[in-house]
Design a protein around this motif. Structure first.
Motif, PDB file in Angstrom:
ATOM      1  N   SER A 253       0.834  -1.206   0.000  1.00 35.06           N
ATOM      2  CA  SER A 253       0.000   0.000   0.000  1.00 35.06           C
ATOM      3  C   SER A 253       0.869   1.257   0.000  1.00 35.06           C
ATOM      4  CB  SER A 253      -0.932   0.006   1.214  1.00 35.06           C
ATOM      5  OG  SER A 253      -1.838  -1.071   1.166  1.00 35.06           O
ATOM      6  N   MET A 254       1.955   1.217   0.778  1.00 37.64           N
ATOM      7  CA  MET A 254       2.888   2.337   0.776  1.00 37.64           C
ATOM      8  C   MET A 254       3.480   2.558  -0.599  1.00 37.64           C
ATOM      9  SD  MET A 254       6.459   2.866   0.660  1.00 37.64           S
ATOM     10  CE  MET A 254       7.329   1.568   1.528  1.00 37.64           C
ATOM     11  N   SER A 259       4.125   5.933  -5.237  1.00 37.95           N
ATOM     12  CA  SER A 259       4.367   5.986  -6.686  1.00 37.95           C
ATOM     13  C   SER A 259       3.699   7.183  -7.335  1.00 37.95           C
ATOM     14  CB  SER A 259       3.875   4.692  -7.348  1.00 37.95           C
ATOM     15  OG  SER A 259       2.455   4.622  -7.345  1.00 37.95           O
ATOM     16  N   ALA A 260       2.719   7.786  -6.671  1.00 37.23           N
ATOM     17  CA  ALA A 260       2.061   8.978  -7.210  1.00 37.23           C
ATOM     18  C   ALA A 260       3.050  10.108  -7.430  1.00 37.23           C
ATOM     19  CB  ALA A 260       0.944   9.429  -6.264  1.00 37.23           C
ATOM     20  N   LEU A 261       4.119  10.143  -6.635  1.00 37.70           N
ATOM     21  CA  LEU A 261       5.153  11.163  -6.819  1.00 37.70           C
ATOM     22  C   LEU A 261       5.748  11.100  -8.223  1.00 37.70           C
ATOM     23  CD1 LEU A 261       6.973  10.819  -3.388  1.00 37.70           C
ATOM     24  CD2 LEU A 261       5.897  12.909  -4.241  1.00 37.70           C
ATOM     25  N   GLY A 262       6.024   9.894  -8.674  1.00 41.26           N
ATOM     26  CA  GLY A 262       6.651   9.741  -9.980  1.00 41.26           C
ATOM     27  C   GLY A 262       5.697   9.968 -11.125  1.00 41.26           C
ATOM     28  N   PHE A 263       4.494   9.420 -11.032  1.00 40.44           N
ATOM     29  CA  PHE A 263       3.550   9.556 -12.129  1.00 40.44           C
ATOM     30  C   PHE A 263       3.067  10.997 -12.261  1.00 40.44           C
ATOM     31  CE2 PHE A 263       2.941   5.012 -10.825  1.00 40.44           C
ATOM     32  CZ  PHE A 263       3.628   4.484 -11.904  1.00 40.44           C
ATOM     33  N   GLY A 264       2.851  11.677 -11.129  1.00 41.75           N
ATOM     34  CA  GLY A 264       2.487  13.083 -11.186  1.00 41.75           C
ATOM     35  C   GLY A 264       3.615  13.937 -11.732  1.00 41.75           C
ATOM     36  N   THR A 302      -5.090  14.127   5.858  1.00 37.83           N
ATOM     37  CA  THR A 302      -5.891  13.005   5.374  1.00 37.83           C
ATOM     38  C   THR A 302      -5.441  11.729   6.070  1.00 37.83           C
ATOM     39  OG1 THR A 302      -6.225  14.044   3.206  1.00 37.83           O
ATOM     40  CG2 THR A 302      -6.558  11.662   3.341  1.00 37.83           C
ATOM     41  N   GLY A 303      -6.384  10.927   6.505  1.00 40.16           N
ATOM     42  CA  GLY A 303      -6.050   9.695   7.210  1.00 40.16           C
ATOM     43  C   GLY A 303      -5.623   8.588   6.270  1.00 40.16           C
ATOM     44  N   ALA A 304      -5.736   7.359   6.721  1.00 42.69           N
ATOM     45  CA  ALA A 304      -5.240   6.190   5.993  1.00 42.69           C
ATOM     46  C   ALA A 304      -6.187   5.802   4.856  1.00 42.69           C
ATOM     47  CB  ALA A 304      -5.035   5.023   6.944  1.00 42.69           C
ATOM     48  N   ASN A 305      -6.293   6.660   3.872  1.00 39.62           N
ATOM     49  CA  ASN A 305      -7.131   6.448   2.687  1.00 39.62           C
ATOM     50  C   ASN A 305      -6.229   6.397   1.465  1.00 39.62           C
ATOM     51  OD1 ASN A 305      -8.804   6.730   0.414  1.00 39.62           O
ATOM     52  ND2 ASN A 305     -10.343   7.859   1.562  1.00 39.62           N
ATOM     53  N   PRO A 306      -5.824   5.210   1.003  1.00 42.08           N
ATOM     54  CA  PRO A 306      -4.824   5.113  -0.065  1.00 42.08           C
ATOM     55  C   PRO A 306      -5.200   5.863  -1.338  1.00 42.08           C
ATOM     56  CG  PRO A 306      -5.136   2.972   0.956  1.00 42.08           C
ATOM     57  CD  PRO A 306      -6.202   3.871   1.512  1.00 42.08           C
ATOM     58  N   MET A 307      -6.452   5.780  -1.777  1.00 44.02           N
ATOM     59  CA  MET A 307      -6.836   6.429  -3.027  1.00 44.02           C
ATOM     60  C   MET A 307      -6.793   7.946  -2.901  1.00 44.02           C
ATOM     61  SD  MET A 307      -7.139   4.026  -5.152  1.00 44.02           S
ATOM     62  CE  MET A 307      -7.707   5.062  -6.510  1.00 44.02           C
ATOM     63  N   ALA A 308      -7.295   8.477  -1.789  1.00 41.21           N
ATOM     64  CA  ALA A 308      -7.261   9.933  -1.592  1.00 41.21           C
ATOM     65  C   ALA A 308      -5.823  10.433  -1.484  1.00 41.21           C
ATOM     66  CB  ALA A 308      -8.049  10.304  -0.336  1.00 41.21           C
ATOM     67  N   ALA A 311      -4.186  10.477  -4.936  1.00 38.24           N
ATOM     68  CA  ALA A 311      -4.641  11.597  -5.766  1.00 38.24           C
ATOM     69  C   ALA A 311      -4.003  12.913  -5.323  1.00 38.24           C
ATOM     70  CB  ALA A 311      -6.158  11.698  -5.704  1.00 38.24           C
ATOM     71  N   LEU A 312      -3.950  13.146  -4.011  1.00 39.03           N
ATOM     72  CA  LEU A 312      -3.350  14.376  -3.507  1.00 39.03           C
ATOM     73  C   LEU A 312      -1.853  14.431  -3.811  1.00 39.03           C
ATOM     74  CD1 LEU A 312      -5.196  14.535  -0.080  1.00 39.03           C
ATOM     75  CD2 LEU A 312      -5.451  16.171  -1.955  1.00 39.03           C
ATOM     76  N   LEU A 313      -1.168  13.311  -3.596  1.00 41.88           N
ATOM     77  CA  LEU A 313       0.268  13.267  -3.845  1.00 41.88           C
ATOM     78  C   LEU A 313       0.571  13.420  -5.334  1.00 41.88           C
ATOM     79  CD1 LEU A 313       2.719  12.985  -2.019  1.00 41.88           C
ATOM     80  CD2 LEU A 313       2.705  10.530  -2.442  1.00 41.88           C
ATOM     81  N   PHE A 314      -0.284  12.872  -6.180  1.00 44.90           N
ATOM     82  CA  PHE A 314      -0.138  13.023  -7.630  1.00 44.90           C
ATOM     83  C   PHE A 314      -0.164  14.508  -7.996  1.00 44.90           C
ATOM     84  CE2 PHE A 314      -1.521  13.284 -11.988  1.00 44.90           C
ATOM     85  CZ  PHE A 314      -0.966  12.182 -12.622  1.00 44.90           C
ATOM     86  N   GLY A 315      -1.134  15.238  -7.457  1.00 46.75           N
ATOM     87  CA  GLY A 315      -1.230  16.662  -7.761  1.00 46.75           C
ATOM     88  C   GLY A 315      -0.069  17.463  -7.209  1.00 46.75           C
ATOM     89  N   ILE A 316       0.369  17.148  -5.985  1.00 49.58           N
ATOM     90  CA  ILE A 316       1.520  17.841  -5.400  1.00 49.58           C
ATOM     91  C   ILE A 316       2.751  17.666  -6.276  1.00 49.58           C
ATOM     92  CG2 ILE A 316       3.121  17.848  -3.448  1.00 49.58           C
ATOM     93  CD1 ILE A 316       0.687  16.874  -1.740  1.00 49.58           C
ATOM     94  N   SER A 317       2.994  16.427  -6.690  1.00 52.55           N
ATOM     95  CA  SER A 317       4.168  16.137  -7.508  1.00 52.55           C
ATOM     96  C   SER A 317       4.067  16.774  -8.886  1.00 52.55           C
ATOM     97  CB  SER A 317       4.345  14.622  -7.633  1.00 52.55           C
ATOM     98  OG  SER A 317       5.480  14.308  -8.396  1.00 52.55           O
ATOM     99  N   MET A 318       2.874  16.734  -9.486  1.00 55.32           N
ATOM    100  CA  MET A 318       2.699  17.320 -10.810  1.00 55.32           C
ATOM    101  C   MET A 318       3.080  18.805 -10.796  1.00 55.32           C
ATOM    102  SD  MET A 318      -0.638  17.065 -13.282  1.00 55.32           S
ATOM    103  CE  MET A 318      -1.710  17.942 -12.131  1.00 55.32           C
ATOM    104  N   CYS A 319       2.654  19.513  -9.740  1.00 54.56           N
ATOM    105  CA  CYS A 319       2.975  20.933  -9.640  1.00 54.56           C
ATOM    106  C   CYS A 319       4.435  21.164  -9.262  1.00 54.56           C
ATOM    107  CB  CYS A 319       2.064  21.599  -8.613  1.00 54.56           C
ATOM    108  SG  CYS A 319       0.326  21.657  -9.073  1.00 54.56           S
ATOM    109  N   SER A 320       4.918  20.451  -8.246  1.00 57.09           N
ATOM    110  CA  SER A 320       6.259  20.712  -7.720  1.00 57.09           C
ATOM    111  C   SER A 320       7.356  20.302  -8.695  1.00 57.09           C
ATOM    112  CB  SER A 320       6.450  19.985  -6.389  1.00 57.09           C
ATOM    113  OG  SER A 320       5.547  20.460  -5.426  1.00 57.09           O
TER     114      SER A 320
END
Length: 416
Positions: A253-254, A259-264, A302-308, A311-320
């Motif tokens: 799960s981790m 992995s959202a960091l890379g794809f974003g 955000t708590g332990a919600n993998p999908m949320a 999505a948030l990490l994807f957006g952070i990475s896409m911008c940063s």
């Protein structure tokens, strides 16, 4: 006029894109494996920040210093030998017995990867048809995010299911790099034949290195790079351990969330610079900093919600990560004096790497160790918020907006 070799261009861009991706893979493999390394080697959060930081400092210093060396001895030698070096050093990380040996290995790896970077960018530039250079360089740089921050967490955590321990994950990591190094040795040419003729050395205009700072955007871009890197590098270093230690995710799960960091980042490396062609460099930079800050604030709460979280990490990475490409690409190139484009790009990215990528994770490690792991997100958030104000000082240079500034492409760049 020599006919352009499109086949050579394709092979070079593909090989160097994969090579730059492997740089990211070997660099960021340590983050998802660190919870296991922490347990076996008795490491702490401060040491994680230091491991990320020492590589970044060495990388930045050698990225600045090695460009002139590759101009003198050629790209091929540097690319082949540095790829062999950082691949073997990544493998050696699996044999480390403590923090001191890991720091030494990661520091030397930073030297190799830092030297690889400008030589690979120069080789791609030289092999590319001028009209395809921007796309080719964007593709090459995006592979760092895709493989390093996207594939690495998934690959590392999945390999843990089939190999005895994290030591073996590092040992296996050398294989792709050695294969690509062999292909580069067979394929690359130091002087690729292109369809354009470089200016004669006798016609070159003498330029002063200090003139880099004649344009305000150079200093602003350096400061903005520190803010962007303090955001994404701290997040990239600490998120895997945060997900397991604080939110109690299992390894798979981790790996999925991280992995959202890379794809974003892969999308952002292309997308933000492209958007800036239409809305302007300044607006794109301000907007990316602001959106990343809002999303990071939401992520940290955000708590332990993998999908949320994904999505948030994807957006952070896409911008940063999009900001890293925007600041070290179009903004740096358009601010550079004639004849000093590569030096300007190297200076902005190198300083950002050393301090934003090196010092910031070490500070974050101290915060995590002394105030709790969740507090590192406050530090990264501060960097992104400050970046909004720093980016507001940029001078607009996007070609579509030059008419409003009354600056033509043939006139000297504005030096404010």
């Amino acid at each position: 006029m020599v006919k352009h070799d499109s086949a050579y261009e394709f092979k070079t861009v593909l090989l160097l894109a994969v090579g730059f991706g492997l740089v990211g893979l070997d660099r960021w493999m340590v983050a998802p494996l660190f919870p296991y390394m922490m347990r076996d080697l008795g490491l702490n959060f401060q040491q994680l920040g230091n491991l990320i930081g020492v590589l970044a400092v060495a990388w930045g210093a050698w990225a600045i210093a090695s460009g002139p060396i590759s101009d003198r001895i050629g790209r091929k030698k540097i690319l082949v030998w540095t790829m062999i070096a950082f691949s073997l050093l990544s493998s050696l990380s699996g044999l480390a017995t403590g923090f001191a040996s890991l720091m030494l290995i990661r520091g030397i790896m930073g030297v190799a990867e830092g030297a690889f970077t400008p030589a690979s960018v120069a080789a791609t530039t030289e092999a590319s048809l001028p009209g395809r250079r921007g796309f080719n360089l964007g593709f090459q740089m995006s592979m760092f995010s895709l493989l390093g921050l996207g594939v690495a967490p998934i690959l590392a955590t999945q390999l843990l299911r089939v190999v005895p321990s994290w030591h073996w994950v590092f040992l296996i990591s050398a294989v792709p790099g050695l294969i690509v190094a062999a292909l580069c040795a067979k394929t690359l040419r130091d002087r690729p034949q292109t369809s354009f003729v470089a200016p004669s050395p006798h016609n070159r205009v003498k330029v002063r290195w200090g003139s880099i700072f004649a344009n305000r955007n150079v200093a602003v871009a350096i400061a903005a790079m520190l803010c962007a890197m303090a955001g994404i590098f701290v997040i990239g270093a600490m998120v895997p351990t945060y997900l397991m230690a604080v939110l109690h995710f299992d390894a798979q799960s981790m790996g999925f969330v991280a992995s959202a960091l890379g794809f974003g980042g892969f999308i952002g490396s292309f997308g933000l610079s492209g958007i800036s062609d239409y809305i302007g460099r300044k607006a794109a930079a301000i907007g990316a900093f602001a959106v990343a800050a809002v999303l990071l604030f939401a992520f940290s709460r955000t708590g332990a919600n993998p999908m949320a979280l994904f999505a948030l990490l994807f957006g952070i990475s896409m911008c940063s990560i999009g900001l890293l490409s925007l600041l070290s690409g179009p903004i740096a190139a358009e601010a550079a004096p004639a004849g000093l484009v590569a030096s300007t790009i190297g200076l902005i990215s190198g300083i950002g790497e050393m301090f934003g990528g090196g010092v910031a994770p070490a500070i974050a490690g101290y915060i995590a160790q002394n105030f709790g792991l969740p507090r590192v997100f406050d530090f990264a958030l501060a960097g992104l918020v400050i970046g909004v104000f720093v980016a507001s000082a940029l001078i607009e240079t996007a070609p579509r907006h030059k008419g409003t500034l009354a600056v033509s492409s043939d006139e000297p760049r504005q030096a404010a």
